[in-house]
Design an enzyme around this catalytic site. Sequence first.
Site, short mmCIF file in Angstrom:
data_model
loop_
_atom_site.label_atom_id
_atom_site.label_comp_id
_atom_site.label_asym_id
_atom_site.label_seq_id
_atom_site.Cartn_x
_atom_site.Cartn_y
_atom_site.Cartn_z
N CYS A 99 0.88 -1.46 -0.11
CA CYS A 99 0.17 0.01 0.03
C CYS A 99 0.79 1.39 0.05
O CYS A 99 0.66 2.13 -0.75
CB CYS A 99 -1.24 0.02 1.21
SG CYS A 99 -2.08 -0.92 1.20
N HIS A 139 -0.55 -9.62 -4.96
CA HIS A 139 0.86 -9.42 -5.78
C HIS A 139 0.48 -10.98 -7.02
O HIS A 139 0.72 -11.49 -6.88
CB HIS A 139 2.33 -8.79 -5.64
CG HIS A 139 2.45 -9.65 -4.73
ND1 HIS A 139 1.83 -10.00 -3.53
CD2 HIS A 139 3.47 -10.38 -4.54
CE1 HIS A 139 2.88 -10.86 -2.56
NE2 HIS A 139 3.70 -10.83 -3.64
#
Length: 125
Positions: free
Chosen positions: A16, A112
């Site tokens: 983030c 991811h």
Amino acid sequence: MNAINETPHDPNCIFCKIAAKQIPSGVVYEDEEIFAFHDINPWAPVHFLLIPKMHIPSMAHVGPDHAALLGRMMALVPKLALEQGCNPYPEGGYRMVTNTGREGGQEVQHLHFHVMGGPRPWLRG
Ligand code: 5GP
Ligand code: ZN
């Protein structure tokens, strides 16, 4: 699960922070919802990570609400892979990996996709 048009951030999440550019990275791609950057510890001549900007902890948290977002992410990969130096299919190509959970080998708890490619041999994989 948050609505798909929200972009919640986990203040303790390193990805983030990378997506918000609070931590520098080698940026490969960015739009409103998606971020891609070079892996800090590459396994292959080309190794980048493609992430949603919103904090989805893992593939195990993905559901029907995320279909459009994940579709957009997947549709970016062929172009980004070639731009980053992967050789064309079929002699070239690349590998996509998504580690999920402890037994899946996931170390960073923000969804991811690894994209790895380039001439062999690779460091790993
Ligand atoms: P996982 O094991 O969770 O699938 O992969 C996490 C990946 O994130 C690893 O390949 C690791 O090298 C990469 N990584 C971890 N921390 C950072 C960082 O701060 N910056 C960048 N660019 N990559 C990172
Ligand atoms: Zn996160």
